[in-house]
Motif scaffolding. Structure first.
Motif, short mmCIF file in Angstrom:
data_model
loop_
_atom_site.label_atom_id
_atom_site.label_comp_id
_atom_site.label_asym_id
_atom_site.label_seq_id
_atom_site.Cartn_x
_atom_site.Cartn_y
_atom_site.Cartn_z
N VAL A 290 0.82 -1.21 0.00
CA VAL A 290 0.00 0.00 0.00
C VAL A 290 0.85 1.26 0.00
CG1 VAL A 290 -0.21 0.07 2.52
CG2 VAL A 290 -1.98 1.13 1.10
N ARG A 291 2.06 1.17 0.57
CA ARG A 291 2.93 2.36 0.62
C ARG A 291 3.39 2.77 -0.78
NH1 ARG A 291 6.90 -0.25 5.00
NH2 ARG A 291 6.53 -1.94 3.50
N VAL A 292 3.58 1.79 -1.66
CA VAL A 292 3.97 2.10 -3.04
C VAL A 292 2.81 2.78 -3.75
CG1 VAL A 292 4.71 1.15 -5.25
CG2 VAL A 292 5.64 0.22 -3.11
N ARG A 293 1.62 2.26 -3.55
CA ARG A 293 0.45 2.87 -4.19
C ARG A 293 0.22 4.28 -3.65
NH1 ARG A 293 -1.85 -2.24 -2.67
NH2 ARG A 293 -3.43 -1.18 -1.37
N GLN A 294 0.41 4.46 -2.37
CA GLN A 294 0.26 5.80 -1.78
C GLN A 294 1.33 6.75 -2.30
OE1 GLN A 294 0.43 4.62 2.35
NE2 GLN A 294 -1.80 4.65 2.58
N ALA A 295 2.52 6.23 -2.54
CA ALA A 295 3.60 7.06 -3.09
C ALA A 295 3.19 7.62 -4.45
CB ALA A 295 4.89 6.25 -3.21
N LEU A 296 2.54 6.79 -5.27
CA LEU A 296 2.07 7.26 -6.57
C LEU A 296 1.04 8.37 -6.41
CD1 LEU A 296 1.69 3.93 -8.59
CD2 LEU A 296 3.60 5.52 -8.59
N CYS A 297 0.17 8.22 -5.41
CA CYS A 297 -0.85 9.25 -5.16
C CYS A 297 -0.22 10.59 -4.79
CB CYS A 297 -1.79 8.80 -4.05
SG CYS A 297 -2.85 7.39 -4.47
N TYR A 298 0.85 10.54 -4.01
CA TYR A 298 1.53 11.79 -3.63
C TYR A 298 2.36 12.36 -4.79
CZ TYR A 298 0.36 11.39 1.33
OH TYR A 298 -0.31 11.34 2.53
N ALA A 299 2.79 11.48 -5.69
CA ALA A 299 3.64 11.93 -6.81
C ALA A 299 2.85 12.61 -7.91
CB ALA A 299 4.42 10.75 -7.37
N ILE A 300 1.56 12.29 -8.01
CA ILE A 300 0.75 12.78 -9.13
C ILE A 300 -0.13 13.95 -8.69
CG2 ILE A 300 -1.11 12.16 -10.73
CD1 ILE A 300 0.12 9.33 -10.77
N ASP A 301 -0.07 15.01 -9.43
CA ASP A 301 -0.88 16.21 -9.19
C ASP A 301 -2.07 16.16 -10.14
OD1 ASP A 301 -2.00 18.74 -9.07
OD2 ASP A 301 -0.09 19.80 -9.07
N ARG A 302 -3.24 15.77 -9.59
CA ARG A 302 -4.41 15.59 -10.47
C ARG A 302 -4.85 16.89 -11.13
NH1 ARG A 302 -6.92 14.96 -5.38
NH2 ARG A 302 -6.93 12.69 -5.50
N GLN A 303 -4.69 18.02 -10.43
CA GLN A 303 -5.11 19.28 -11.03
C GLN A 303 -4.22 19.63 -12.23
OE1 GLN A 303 -7.98 21.07 -10.24
NE2 GLN A 303 -7.42 21.98 -12.21
N ALA A 304 -2.94 19.30 -12.12
CA ALA A 304 -2.05 19.53 -13.26
C ALA A 304 -2.43 18.64 -14.44
CB ALA A 304 -0.60 19.29 -12.86
N VAL A 305 -2.88 17.42 -14.13
CA VAL A 305 -3.34 16.53 -15.20
C VAL A 305 -4.55 17.15 -15.90
CG1 VAL A 305 -4.33 14.26 -15.74
CG2 VAL A 305 -2.46 14.44 -14.08
N ILE A 306 -5.48 17.69 -15.11
CA ILE A 306 -6.67 18.32 -15.68
C ILE A 306 -6.28 19.54 -16.51
CG2 ILE A 306 -8.80 19.57 -15.12
CD1 ILE A 306 -9.01 17.78 -12.61
N ASP A 307 -5.36 20.35 -15.98
CA ASP A 307 -4.96 21.58 -16.68
C ASP A 307 -4.24 21.28 -17.98
OD1 ASP A 307 -6.07 23.04 -14.64
OD2 ASP A 307 -4.17 23.47 -13.64
N LEU A 308 -3.33 20.31 -17.94
CA LEU A 308 -2.48 20.06 -19.10
C LEU A 308 -3.09 19.08 -20.10
CD1 LEU A 308 0.89 19.81 -17.18
CD2 LEU A 308 0.27 21.59 -18.82
#
Length: 514
Positions: A290-308
């Motif tokens: 679960v720590r690896v999956r959580q690391a991905l969540c912290y690494a990804i900025d969903r608002q930047a994905v929406i913007d870009l």
């Protein structure tokens, strides 16, 4: 398109590194209003050509729970159930004219609407309804074709206008599943496609088109267009060019970047009603932690994905729930994983993962998912994670990822085909056949079971919210957004409507103006 997205991503990342803040974005193009048949306009039938990005599934069986979202949104025009959703988000009687529910919510009684006809001219009877629901629920085979109906214990017709559906356990949401198609008794949809909807099936040419025709004896208001040809155009750029040239009259599910090339056409914007995420195969070795999956969540900025990737159009998601189903929203989940590259690195180190590499399989015919994946790859690289995009055709994605579960990660959108919360959450039960990410959590299974068992609406709502919270806390996936969807039409085409909470393309209201 890929180069443009990557350039934007790199520019924003460099600006953030130098200035400690995100880069700005230009104002997105504003859609124009949809014509609604104003004074002086004459609405006509005729033929309308609709561009679609992927061919329909080989089987047009409306009870096949494994059907793709693109297939289901077309079948919506051909088949109907006892109940159906309307464009305002309400569940309304269809082949049934009325219904009642007992106090225990384990018996639903429907009154058959009189005079409803199948596309083959025969009148719908209670025998057709019993056959259809028995088939969909797998009461004779023990294997339900629609997993939503696995709780059905029996379907009976005490008289020629009454159908009683008894359940194995109480289910206050069951009525939302009664979109289950009613087909003629004894019918095999693989051999003959027969429904009661506003359009009847005429023909299909694989990888080319599907043809529908207005059903003149429809019991309700009926379709306006006489004929609809759904033209399969899997290449996104070719689809845009076909709109610009007039080769197709309309299409749906366009992205913000695609509509920039469609000046002069009528454009409308609505929610996609899908849960776009970086879906993770929880059986892939690194993602079992679960720590690896959580690391991905912290690494990804969903608002930047929406913007870009989506030109700023989209509704951010914190878990697996369509925003349009408002009473189940848990806003605080959006704050659970604020972008934090250092925390992502620390969690990977704590999990003993020195170098994380994985592939992201994406269906190439859906630019909204391809563009999002490109942004994600750059964000992950910034924290030392190497991800590679693997583009595949839709059929390959469906066979390898969804059915075969042979993948590491994928960016795609999951839809719900009912107005029930379970439509978003059922797939994450450990033993659910649709659980393609292999998520397994005892608390989730127990909470979901309690939610389905209670007839208290307030209690059920809170239990479903807890299910959403578990998915977020356990980082089952990296949730991104419900992307905005754009429909584009020639200026003489009108009447298209987005449906709240459902992935539906209702063609009955689409018209041509002269």
């Amino acid at each position: 398109m890929k180069k443009r997205i990557l350039s934007l991503v790199l520019a924003v990342l460099m600006t953030a590194a130098l200035c400690g803040c995100g880069g700005g974005k230009s104002e997105p193009a504003q859609p124009t209003a949809t014509p609604e048949g104003s004074a002086g306009e004459k609405l006509t039938g005729g033929e309308i050509t609709v561009g679609i990005a992927a061919d329909l599934d080989t089987s047009l069986d409306p009870h096949a729970s494994s059907s793709s979202a693109g297939t289901r949104e077309v079948l919506f025009n051909i088949f109907e159930g006892l109940m159906k959703p309307d464009a305002n988000g309400n569940l309304i009687p269809a082949i049934a004219e009325d219904y009642t529910v007992n106090e225990a919510a384990d018996a639903y009684t429907y009154t058959l609407r009189q005079g409803v006809r199948f596309h083959n001219g025969k009148t719908v009877t209670v025998g057709d309804v019993v056959y259809s629901l028995t088939r969909a629920a797998g009461l004779e085979t023990g294997e339900p074709l629609m997993t939503e109906l696995k709780g059905v214990a029996s379907v009976e017709a005490p008289d020629d206008r009454t159908i009683v559906v008894r359940l194995k356990a109480p289910d206050a949401e069951f009525n939302a599943y009664m979109y289950a198609a009613v087909i003629p008794e004894g019918n095999d949809p693989a051999a003959e496609v027969v429904g009661t909807g506003p359009f009847r099936f005429v023909s299909r040419a694989p990888q080319e088109n599907v043809v529908l025709e207005k059903f003149a004896d429809y019991w309700g208001e009926g379709a306006i267009a006489d004929k609809v040809t759904l033209k399969v155009i899997p290449d996104p750029q070719t689809l845009v060019l076909s709109l610009r040239s007039g080769a197709v009259d309309m299409t749906n599910h366009l992205t913000g970047s695609q509509i920039a090339d469609l000046e002069g056409l009528t454009l409308i914007e609505g929610g996609s009603n899908i849960i776009q995420a970086l879906y993770l195969n929880n059986d892939f070795e690194p993602f079992r932690d679960v720590r690896v999956r959580q690391a991905l969540c912290y690494a990804i900025d969903r608002q930047a994905v929406i913007d870009l990737a989506s030109e700023g159009h989209g509704t951010p998601l914190g878990s697996s729930m369509i925003p349009a189903i408002e009473k189940y929203n848990v806003p605080e989940l959006l704050e659970l994983y604020k972008p934090d590259p250092e925390k992502a690195k620390a969690l990977l180190k704590e999990a003993g993962v020195e170098k994380l590499r994985f592939s992201i399989t994406v269906p190439s015919s859906y630019p909204m998912h391809v563009d999002a994946a490109q942004v994600i790859v750059e964000q992950l690289r910034a924290v030392g994670i190497e991800a590679e995009i693997k583009l595949v055709e839709w059929a390959a994605w469906y066979d390898e990822v969804y059915k075969g579960r042979k993948f590491e990660a994928t960016v795609v959108g999951m839809d719900t085909h009912s107005l029930a919360a379970s439509g978003c959450l059922a797939r994450f039960q450990s033993e659910n056949g649709k659980n393609f990410i292999n998520f397994s959590d005892a608390e989730y299974d127990e909470t979901y079971a309690k939610a389905m068992a209670t007839v208290d609406e307030a209690e059920q709502t809170e239990l479903f919210k807890r299910c959403e919270t578990i998915l977020a806390e356990k980082a089952a996936n990296v949730y991104l957004q419900d992307p905005s969807s754009f429909a584009a039409m020639q200026t003489n085409i009108g009447g298209f409507r987005f449906y709240p909470a459902l992935y539906v393309m209702d063609l009955a209201t689409v018209y041509r103006m002269s």
